[in-house]
Design a protein around this motif. Structure first.
Motif, PDB file in Angstrom:
ATOM      1  N   ILE A 316     -13.496  26.988  56.273  1.00  0.00           N
ATOM      2  CA  ILE A 316     -12.215  26.686  55.386  1.00  0.00           C
ATOM      3  C   ILE A 316     -11.868  25.394  55.438  1.00  0.00           C
ATOM      4  CG2 ILE A 316      -9.767  27.541  54.993  1.00  0.00           C
ATOM      5  CD1 ILE A 316     -10.545  30.277  56.110  1.00  0.00           C
ATOM      6  N   GLN A 317     -11.691  24.743  56.601  1.00  0.00           N
ATOM      7  CA  GLN A 317     -11.164  23.220  56.708  1.00  0.00           C
ATOM      8  C   GLN A 317     -12.407  22.317  56.179  1.00  0.00           C
ATOM      9  OE1 GLN A 317     -11.404  23.183  61.017  1.00  0.00           O
ATOM     10  NE2 GLN A 317      -9.111  22.684  60.858  1.00  0.00           N
ATOM     11  N   ALA A 318     -13.401  22.441  56.314  1.00  0.00           N
ATOM     12  CA  ALA A 318     -14.581  21.775  55.561  1.00  0.00           C
ATOM     13  C   ALA A 318     -14.561  21.934  54.106  1.00  0.00           C
ATOM     14  CB  ALA A 318     -15.958  22.218  55.873  1.00  0.00           C
ATOM     15  N   GLY A 319     -14.389  23.232  53.538  1.00  0.00           N
ATOM     16  CA  GLY A 319     -14.469  23.538  52.033  1.00  0.00           C
ATOM     17  C   GLY A 319     -13.183  22.704  51.371  1.00  0.00           C
ATOM     18  N   ILE A 320     -11.923  23.062  52.089  1.00  0.00           N
ATOM     19  CA  ILE A 320     -10.766  22.275  51.283  1.00  0.00           C
ATOM     20  C   ILE A 320     -10.980  20.811  51.120  1.00  0.00           C
ATOM     21  CG2 ILE A 320      -8.396  22.048  51.672  1.00  0.00           C
ATOM     22  CD1 ILE A 320      -8.246  24.888  52.665  1.00  0.00           C
ATOM     23  N   SER A 321     -11.515  20.198  52.476  1.00  0.00           N
ATOM     24  CA  SER A 321     -11.661  18.650  52.605  1.00  0.00           C
ATOM     25  C   SER A 321     -12.749  18.123  51.313  1.00  0.00           C
ATOM     26  CB  SER A 321     -12.108  18.268  53.895  1.00  0.00           C
ATOM     27  OG  SER A 321     -13.486  18.513  54.016  1.00  0.00           O
ATOM     28  N   LYS A 322     -13.422  19.020  51.040  1.00  0.00           N
ATOM     29  CA  LYS A 322     -14.603  18.532  49.892  1.00  0.00           C
ATOM     30  C   LYS A 322     -14.230  18.714  48.686  1.00  0.00           C
ATOM     31  CE  LYS A 322     -18.193  19.449  53.425  1.00  0.00           C
ATOM     32  NZ  LYS A 322     -19.442  20.296  53.646  1.00  0.00           N
ATOM     33  N   VAL A 323     -13.006  19.299  48.233  1.00  0.00           N
ATOM     34  CA  VAL A 323     -12.578  19.474  46.989  1.00  0.00           C
ATOM     35  C   VAL A 323     -12.566  18.341  46.040  1.00  0.00           C
ATOM     36  CG1 VAL A 323     -10.990  20.408  45.203  1.00  0.00           C
ATOM     37  CG2 VAL A 323     -11.454  21.563  47.266  1.00  0.00           C
ATOM     38  N   GLU A 324     -13.268  18.401  44.862  1.00  0.00           N
ATOM     39  CA  GLU A 324     -13.299  16.757  44.042  1.00  0.00           C
ATOM     40  C   GLU A 324     -12.366  17.197  42.821  1.00  0.00           C
ATOM     41  OE1 GLU A 324     -17.137  15.921  43.226  1.00  0.00           O
ATOM     42  OE2 GLU A 324     -17.632  15.391  45.310  1.00  0.00           O
ATOM     43  N   PRO A 325     -11.721  16.033  42.407  1.00  0.00           N
ATOM     44  CA  PRO A 325     -10.892  16.071  41.313  1.00  0.00           C
ATOM     45  C   PRO A 325     -11.607  16.428  39.979  1.00  0.00           C
ATOM     46  CG  PRO A 325     -11.019  13.758  41.813  1.00  0.00           C
ATOM     47  CD  PRO A 325     -11.733  14.763  42.958  1.00  0.00           C
ATOM     48  N   VAL A 326     -10.969  17.370  39.117  1.00  0.00           N
ATOM     49  CA  VAL A 326     -11.654  17.630  38.044  1.00  0.00           C
ATOM     50  C   VAL A 326     -10.828  16.673  36.659  1.00  0.00           C
ATOM     51  CG1 VAL A 326     -12.047  19.233  36.082  1.00  0.00           C
ATOM     52  CG2 VAL A 326     -12.044  20.002  38.608  1.00  0.00           C
ATOM     53  N   GLY A 327     -11.514  16.144  35.763  1.00  0.00           N
ATOM     54  CA  GLY A 327     -10.955  15.381  34.849  1.00  0.00           C
ATOM     55  C   GLY A 327      -9.913  16.049  34.051  1.00  0.00           C
ATOM     56  N   GLY A 328      -8.623  15.037  33.960  1.00  0.00           N
ATOM     57  CA  GLY A 328      -7.724  15.619  33.185  1.00  0.00           C
ATOM     58  C   GLY A 328      -6.575  16.723  34.098  1.00  0.00           C
ATOM     59  N   ARG A 329      -6.997  16.827  35.308  1.00  0.00           N
ATOM     60  CA  ARG A 329      -6.110  17.548  36.387  1.00  0.00           C
ATOM     61  C   ARG A 329      -5.954  16.683  37.449  1.00  0.00           C
ATOM     62  NH1 ARG A 329      -9.863  20.957  33.827  1.00  0.00           N
ATOM     63  NH2 ARG A 329      -9.137  22.912  32.687  1.00  0.00           N
ATOM     64  N   SER A 330      -4.698  16.254  37.656  1.00  0.00           N
ATOM     65  CA  SER A 330      -4.301  15.468  38.749  1.00  0.00           C
ATOM     66  C   SER A 330      -5.355  14.282  39.222  1.00  0.00           C
ATOM     67  CB  SER A 330      -4.070  16.189  39.990  1.00  0.00           C
ATOM     68  OG  SER A 330      -2.773  17.199  39.523  1.00  0.00           O
ATOM     69  N   HIS A 331      -6.215  13.864  38.298  1.00  0.00           N
ATOM     70  CA  HIS A 331      -7.318  12.888  38.531  1.00  0.00           C
ATOM     71  C   HIS A 331      -6.643  11.343  38.640  1.00  0.00           C
ATOM     72  CE1 HIS A 331     -11.265  11.327  37.385  1.00  0.00           C
ATOM     73  NE2 HIS A 331     -11.187  11.192  38.514  1.00  0.00           N
ATOM     74  N   VAL A 332      -6.969  10.861  39.992  1.00  0.00           N
ATOM     75  CA  VAL A 332      -6.588   9.410  39.913  1.00  0.00           C
ATOM     76  C   VAL A 332      -7.527   8.452  39.431  1.00  0.00           C
ATOM     77  CG1 VAL A 332      -5.503   7.724  41.687  1.00  0.00           C
ATOM     78  CG2 VAL A 332      -5.072  10.177  41.926  1.00  0.00           C
ATOM     79  N   ILE A 333      -7.385   7.686  38.567  1.00  0.00           N
ATOM     80  CA  ILE A 333      -8.324   6.687  38.154  1.00  0.00           C
ATOM     81  C   ILE A 333      -7.598   5.176  38.351  1.00  0.00           C
ATOM     82  CG2 ILE A 333      -9.437   5.641  36.217  1.00  0.00           C
ATOM     83  CD1 ILE A 333      -9.080   8.402  34.733  1.00  0.00           C
ATOM     84  N   ARG A 334      -8.328   4.416  39.210  1.00  0.00           N
ATOM     85  CA  ARG A 334      -7.978   2.993  39.514  1.00  0.00           C
ATOM     86  C   ARG A 334      -8.652   2.295  38.630  1.00  0.00           C
ATOM     87  NH1 ARG A 334      -7.001   5.690  44.505  1.00  0.00           N
ATOM     88  NH2 ARG A 334      -4.726   5.572  45.373  1.00  0.00           N
ATOM     89  N   THR A 335      -7.998   1.365  38.136  1.00  0.00           N
ATOM     90  CA  THR A 335      -8.764   0.051  37.176  1.00  0.00           C
ATOM     91  C   THR A 335      -8.211  -1.074  38.096  1.00  0.00           C
ATOM     92  OG1 THR A 335      -6.904  -0.300  35.860  1.00  0.00           O
ATOM     93  CG2 THR A 335      -8.518   1.626  35.426  1.00  0.00           C
ATOM     94  N   ASP A 336      -8.682  -2.375  37.543  1.00  0.00           N
ATOM     95  CA  ASP A 336      -8.246  -3.433  37.921  1.00  0.00           C
ATOM     96  C   ASP A 336      -6.920  -3.738  38.194  1.00  0.00           C
ATOM     97  OD1 ASP A 336     -10.920  -4.461  38.495  1.00  0.00           O
ATOM     98  OD2 ASP A 336     -11.187  -5.654  36.613  1.00  0.00           O
TER      99      ASP A 336
END
Length: 474
Positions: A316-336
């Motif tokens: 369970i720990q491993a699975g939660i730690s591997k979750v990746e963001p889905v576009g449009g849902r709390s997705h952090v995008i860093r630009t310059d």
């Protein structure tokens, strides 16, 4: 696909099978379909194509092309003029899709986790699928395939080697979940919360609870139920068809709860999860990689399902730690020079406030300003103006530097923000997205942290794309 010959398919959809033009290498009693699709562009060797009449495109116009691409058969509402293969004539192609998915689901030994709720369905689906993937072969709903077209298409993607299917189930009116449940026949029913979505059709939160609860209509006899114990409506459910729910939440009133929680801003959070069930008692810490306090409920839901599927705490720990963001849902995008919080896939009052909290509480160093770009929230019924006003007032209370509102309904959001006498930031209003995009470059400054959120039909992904392409991207 198990038991998916043309003859079996015709029987399942109640159609008339014509094999007069079927090539000799295809046998209607023996040749199994490889896949079933609605999109003619996705047809490959061995596929079955369902021709539907859409608002813009009539799939019957592509029947010749799908036979050329290797389709073994076509389901259609009208017989082709010059067929080059077998076809099945039905009264309604969309109904045939649902009937076929119901038939196919009955052939499979796969366990199904059905996920619904007002907010967080997709993120919870990602958490659950990631956790279960630590032990099982998992298929999950892709994109927004969660309605009466998307769900049966997802079911038809399940292969025999799949052990668990994690299916998102979305509705907007009474009766829809009943029909989705009949297709999915869930072994686990998970409801994230009862919020303020689709009030236009469902009326009240009690109406939403009733509509979402239709997921129980066709659940398996030995099914499990997972509910958010922090939600007042869901917490009132004590038993369904002799099945007692497993509750997850942030207090000890739930069997699976967050004993400790640490918010790390955009870097996510950590929590100690406590399991207090008759057959299992333990505590373990998890690292949640996605930002926002609301993600703790997604992680708890995934932990609850993991426990029901006998996963170890390490899995369970491993699975939660591997979750990746889905576009449009709390997705952090860093630009310059910008930090974007892409949460533009959908919006309702609850998710709006959660997103505002995330923006407000996140450290802004080296960011200069915190900026919120909001669009209309739809399907809120007669209270839509008041609910927009409430969100605007809430944003102003959180001391954001800039509040930008777009759309007719957002006029009320502006009024709500303006009512705060203590608000020191700036408020901007645009009637539509086109006018916002034209002014965006002058509104945004290097170093800004920008939240972008609106209902899906506002198509605010264009706002995200504009910000990324505006000369400030990496």
């Amino acid at each position: 696909m198990k038991n998916m010959t043309l003859k079996k398919i015709a029987q399942a959809v109640g159609g008339v099978l014509c094999t007069e033009y079927m090539p000799p290498h295809i046998n209607a009693d023996q040749t199994q379909a490889v896949q079933v699709v609605l999109d003619s562009r996705k047809v490959e060797q061995g596929y079955v194509f369902i021709a539907t009449c859409g608002e813009r495109v009539d799939g019957h116009n592509f029947i010749d092309a799908v036979f050329d691409a290797g389709a073994i058969g076509v389901i259609c509402e009208k017989a082709p003029e010059n067929p080059e293969g077998a076809y099945i004539v039905v009264k309604d192609s969309f109904q045939a899709l649902k009937d076929l998915a119901k038939y196919y689901r009955a052939q499979l030994a796969v366990k199904v986790v059905g996920i619904t709720g007002s907010v967080g369905k997709t993120s919870t689906k990602e958490f659950v699928a990631s956790v279960l993937s630590e032990k099982y072969a998992v298929l999950k709903t892709e994109g927004n395939y969660n309605n009466e077209i998307g769900l049966p298409l997802t079911v038809l993607r399940i292969q025999e080697d799949c052990e668990v299917a994690v299916l998102e189930m979305g509705i907007s009116d009474f009766g829809e979940m009943h029909r989705l449940s009949e297709i999915a026949k869930p072994d686990v029913c998970l409801i994230t919360n009862i919020g303020q979505c689709h009030l236009e059709n469902l009326g009240t939160r009690d109406g939403i609870l009733k509509a979402k609860s239709e997921i129980f209509d066709f659940m398996k006899k030995d099914a499990k139920i997972c509910l958010n114990g922090d939600d007042d409506k869901l917490a009132s459910i004590r038993e369904v068809k002799g099945i007692f729910p497993v509750f997850f939440g942030t207090t000890e009133h739930s069997q699976i709860y967050a004993a400790e929680y640490e918010n790390r801003g955009l870097e996510g959070s950590s929590a100690k999860i406590s399991v207090r069930m008759e057959q299992r008692t333990e505590d373990f810490r998890v690292q949640i990689p996605l930002p926002g306090e609301h993600m703790i409920h997604n992680a708890l839901a995934a932990a609850a399902v993991g426990v029901l599927f006998a996963l170890s705490s390490e899995q369970i720990q491993a699975g939660i730690s591997k979750v990746e963001p889905v576009g449009g849902r709390s997705h952090v995008i860093r630009t310059d020079t910008l930090t974007l919080l892409d949460d533009c896939y959908n919006a309702n009052p609850v998710s709006m406030k959660s997103a505002i909290d995330l923006l407000s509480m996140t450290e802004c160093v080296p960011c200069r300003r915190k900026v919120a770009i909001f669009g209309d929230m739809f399907e809120l019924g007669g209270d839509e103006a008041a609910l927009h006003y409430e969100v605007g007032a809430y944003a102003a209370e959180k001391d954001l530097d800039v509040i930008i509102c777009v759309g007719e309904l957002c006029r009320s959001m502006v009024e709500g923000a303006q009512q705060s006498k203590d608000y020191q930031g700036s408020i901007h209003y645009f009637q539509d997205k086109t006018k916002l995009l034209a002014a965006l470059e002058n509104l945004i400054k290097d170093g800004d942290m920008i939240l972008v959120k609106a209902s899906h039909s506002m198509h605010f992904e264009e706002v995200i794309d504009t910000l990324v392409r505006s000369g400030r991207s990496t």
